[in-house]
Design a protein around this motif. Structure first.
Motif, PDB file in Angstrom:
ATOM      1  N   VAL A   1       0.820  -1.218   0.000  1.00  0.00           N
ATOM      2  CA  VAL A   1       0.000   0.000   0.000  1.00  0.00           C
ATOM      3  C   VAL A   1       0.854   1.269   0.000  1.00  0.00           C
ATOM      4  N   GLN A   2       2.157   1.108  -0.158  1.00  0.00           N
ATOM      5  CA  GLN A   2       3.135   2.184  -0.298  1.00  0.00           C
ATOM      6  C   GLN A   2       3.189   3.100   0.925  1.00  0.00           C
ATOM      7  N   GLN A   3       3.117   2.509   2.112  1.00  0.00           N
ATOM      8  CA  GLN A   3       3.236   3.250   3.360  1.00  0.00           C
ATOM      9  C   GLN A   3       4.518   2.900   4.110  1.00  0.00           C
ATOM     10  N   PHE A   4       5.336   2.002   3.572  1.00  0.00           N
ATOM     11  CA  PHE A   4       6.589   1.577   4.197  1.00  0.00           C
ATOM     12  C   PHE A   4       7.616   2.688   4.010  1.00  0.00           C
ATOM     13  N   LYS A   5       8.362   2.991   5.058  1.00  0.00           N
ATOM     14  CA  LYS A   5       9.330   4.094   5.013  1.00  0.00           C
ATOM     15  C   LYS A   5      10.746   3.587   5.229  1.00  0.00           C
ATOM     16  N   ASP A   6      11.703   4.308   4.665  1.00  0.00           N
ATOM     17  CA  ASP A   6      13.105   3.955   4.857  1.00  0.00           C
ATOM     18  C   ASP A   6      13.603   4.547   6.181  1.00  0.00           C
ATOM     19  N   SER A   7      14.883   4.418   6.436  1.00  0.00           N
ATOM     20  CA  SER A   7      15.450   4.873   7.713  1.00  0.00           C
ATOM     21  C   SER A   7      15.402   6.389   7.879  1.00  0.00           C
TER      22      SER A   7
END
Length: 70
Positions: free
Chosen positions: A57-63
């Motif tokens: 769902v394109q809600q994952f974030k990088d560091s």
């Protein structure tokens, strides 16, 4: 929200095929939680499933807090 320089497709494929080894979290720079996920075997599958859904769902974030989008 700013877009991450990390590849959406690579993150998704890492999660699907190497998720139990937490490769997708290492890839996006989340080293601490990647190690915790390895120790708990992907949160007994639950943590891995949540990560997979968040990536899809394109809600994952990088560091850096930037979204990984297609």
């Amino acid at each position: 929200m700013e877009k991450s320089s990390k590849s959406f497709v690579a993150t998704l494929l890492f999660c699907i095929f190497l998720g139990y080894f937490s490769i997708h979290r290492f890839y996006v720079g989340k080293i601490g939680t990647a190690i915790l996920q390895i120790i708990t075997i992907g949160g007994f599958g639950i943590w891995l499933l949540i990560d997979l859904i968040m990536i899809i769902v394109q809600q994952f974030k990088d560091s850096e807090g930037k979204r990984i989008t297609a």
